[in-house]
Design an enzyme around this catalytic site. Structure first.
Site, PDB file in Angstrom:
ATOM      1  N   ARG A  23      35.037  34.132  -6.932  1.00  0.00           N
ATOM      2  CA  ARG A  23      33.698  33.532  -7.084  1.00  0.00           C
ATOM      3  C   ARG A  23      33.267  32.736  -5.849  1.00  0.00           C
ATOM      4  NH1 ARG A  23      31.649  33.139 -12.590  1.00  0.00           N
ATOM      5  NH2 ARG A  23      32.279  35.121 -13.443  1.00  0.00           N
ATOM      6  N   ARG A  27      27.170  30.077  -7.756  1.00  0.00           N
ATOM      7  CA  ARG A  27      26.182  29.020  -7.984  1.00  0.00           C
ATOM      8  C   ARG A  27      26.453  27.715  -7.258  1.00  0.00           C
ATOM      9  NH1 ARG A  27      26.687  30.031 -14.239  1.00  0.00           N
ATOM     10  NH2 ARG A  27      28.735  30.444 -13.354  1.00  0.00           N
ATOM     11  N   ARG A  36      18.952  33.300  -6.073  1.00  0.00           N
ATOM     12  CA  ARG A  36      19.003  33.353  -7.537  1.00  0.00           C
ATOM     13  C   ARG A  36      17.719  32.802  -8.151  1.00  0.00           C
ATOM     14  NH1 ARG A  36      19.335  33.589 -12.196  1.00  0.00           N
ATOM     15  NH2 ARG A  36      21.102  33.218 -13.585  1.00  0.00           N
ATOM     16  N   ASP A  72      29.616  42.369 -10.895  1.00  0.00           N
ATOM     17  CA  ASP A  72      30.287  41.772 -12.053  1.00  0.00           C
ATOM     18  C   ASP A  72      31.148  42.823 -12.729  1.00  0.00           C
ATOM     19  OD1 ASP A  72      30.036  39.035 -13.644  1.00  0.00           O
ATOM     20  OD2 ASP A  72      30.420  40.653 -15.066  1.00  0.00           O
ATOM     21  N   TYR A 149      35.106  42.181 -24.104  1.00  0.00           N
ATOM     22  CA  TYR A 149      33.650  41.956 -24.059  1.00  0.00           C
ATOM     23  C   TYR A 149      32.920  42.976 -24.911  1.00  0.00           C
ATOM     24  CZ  TYR A 149      34.246  38.333 -20.621  1.00  0.00           C
ATOM     25  OH  TYR A 149      34.597  37.157 -20.009  1.00  0.00           O
TER      26      TYR A 149
END
Ligand code: CP3
Length: 341
Positions: A23, A27, A36, A72, A149
């Site tokens: 990562r 963010r 973003r 992702d 998931y």
């Protein structure tokens, strides 16, 4: 090109020790937030120019020794026919959750050249941009992690639907896993053909299983992927998060490099992996909140233990958190390079 990362993947001890962070594009970086602000996460993943730009940010801003494709692990699930959205503050949502043969029958295999072409185009842009800089890592989710998931319909704490299927509908569970495994082989193979110079398989949830269930319900599928890709000749990394109890099994996965979370220190991990293992890790991301002096001590300890392995790639034990100040991330990378030079 700085190829310390690839050398270490192949078992060569390098000075300095190469470092990249899971990562590393994300963010916590204001430069990421800026892009973003204009596009949602999935649009960023599916727009090669944007995905490439964001991939390059940590290379240029932080001086890491490898870039990881911005995408992702859940992207291929959408290509397989599942509905995928990212809800603000809630994480990913998969619709419908796959818990019956009827829901499974909606899913299909993929042709990466058609269904995931935006990922391959991103890789091609990146290889041009990175040619004088650092290698590019491609990735995929490990089948068990992707299955959680798909079956839970998103993030979960108990994994009850996944385990229920594993234990009460083993034929359906195997069908789900086989399909994901076939898709992942095609997908990673296409990433490598497009230019990915190493690949990492993320098994974020493999660690929730007992040793027996991990071996029979997760590892066999991951191993099939590593064996299918072996001839491609690029280093393959297997990261099982919270997998300290599984490392002697993970050792036989067919991967070239083993990612470690922070719970198991490198010296202890090597007892299970074997002294000739190449390891990647394993600073607790929250240790980046330490003061500089304390952080330096903790990094030195990990580098010291890394000397016991055949080769060591520095990383965090999990992804950089959005709360971590970018200056601290940059500082950590400088310290790692300085101490290991
Ligand atoms: O590491 C990188 O810089 C490459 C890009 C990358 C992302 N996700 C970007 C991302 C990689 C390699 C991943 C892998 C991933 N995705 C994993 C395995 C690693 C891990 O973290 O355990 C998992 C489980 C996912 C699934 C996922 N993606 C979740 C649960 C979430 C929501 C939670 C969260 O952290 O936001 C995501 C979203 C996501 N993936 C973001 C990024 C940068 C945040 C998106 C945003 O900007 O809102």
């Amino acid at each position: 090109m700085n190829d310390n990362f690839l050398k270490a993947c192949r078992g060569e001890k390098t000075r300095p020790v190469p470092v990249w962070f899971m990562r590393q594009a994300g963010r916590y970086l204001p430069e990421y937030q800026q892009i973003r602000g204009r596009a949602d996460f999935l649009t960023m993943c599916k727009t090669p120019e944007l995905a490439a730009e964001v991939t390059l940010q940590p290379v240029d801003l932080l001086g890491v020794d490898a870039a990881i494709l911005f995408s992702d692990i859940l992207i291929p699930l959408e290509a397989m026919g599942a509905g995928l959205t990212f809800k603000e503050g809630r994480g990913p949502v998969i619709t419908p959750p796959v818990r019956s043969w009827d829901e499974f029958s909606i899913l299909h295999s993929v042709d990466p050249q058609k269904d995931l072409i935006f990922v391959l185009d991103t890789i091609r842009i990146l290889r041009k941009e990175l040619s004088e800089k650092v290698p590019l890592i491609g990735f995929a989710g490990a089948p068990f992690t992707l299955a959680t998931y798909l079956i839970e319909g998103g993030t979960t704490k108990s994994f009850v639907h996944t385990k229920k299927m594993l234990f009460s509908k083993p034929d359906l569970f195997r069908a789900v896993m086989n399909l994901i495994t076939d898709v992942t082989i095609k997908y990673l193979s296409a990433q490598i053909d497009a230019g990915a110079q190493a690949v990492q398989l993320f098994d974020t949830w493999g660690g929730i299983l007992t040793r027996q269930d991990f071996r029979d319900g997760a590892l066999v599928y991951a191993r099939r992927i590593f064996h299918a890709l072996k001839d491609k000749g690029v280093p393959m990394i297997y990261f099982v998060y919270d997998g300290g109890h599984l490392l002697d099994l993970v050792r036989h996965s067919g991967a070239d490099v083993f990612g470690l979370d922070w719970r198991t220190d490198i010296k202890t991990a090597l007892k299970s992996l074997g002294q000739d293992a190449v390891v990647q890790g394993n600073l607790d991301p929250c240790l980046l909140f330490l003061t500089e002096d304390r952080l330096r001590e903790r990094i030195a300890e990990i580098l010291y233990q890394g000397l016991c392995a055949k080769a060591h790639i520095f990383n965090l034990g999990h992804g950089v958190l959005p709360e971590i100040p970018p200056d601290k991330v940059r500082l950590a990378i400088d310290i790692i390079h300085e101490l290991s030079s």
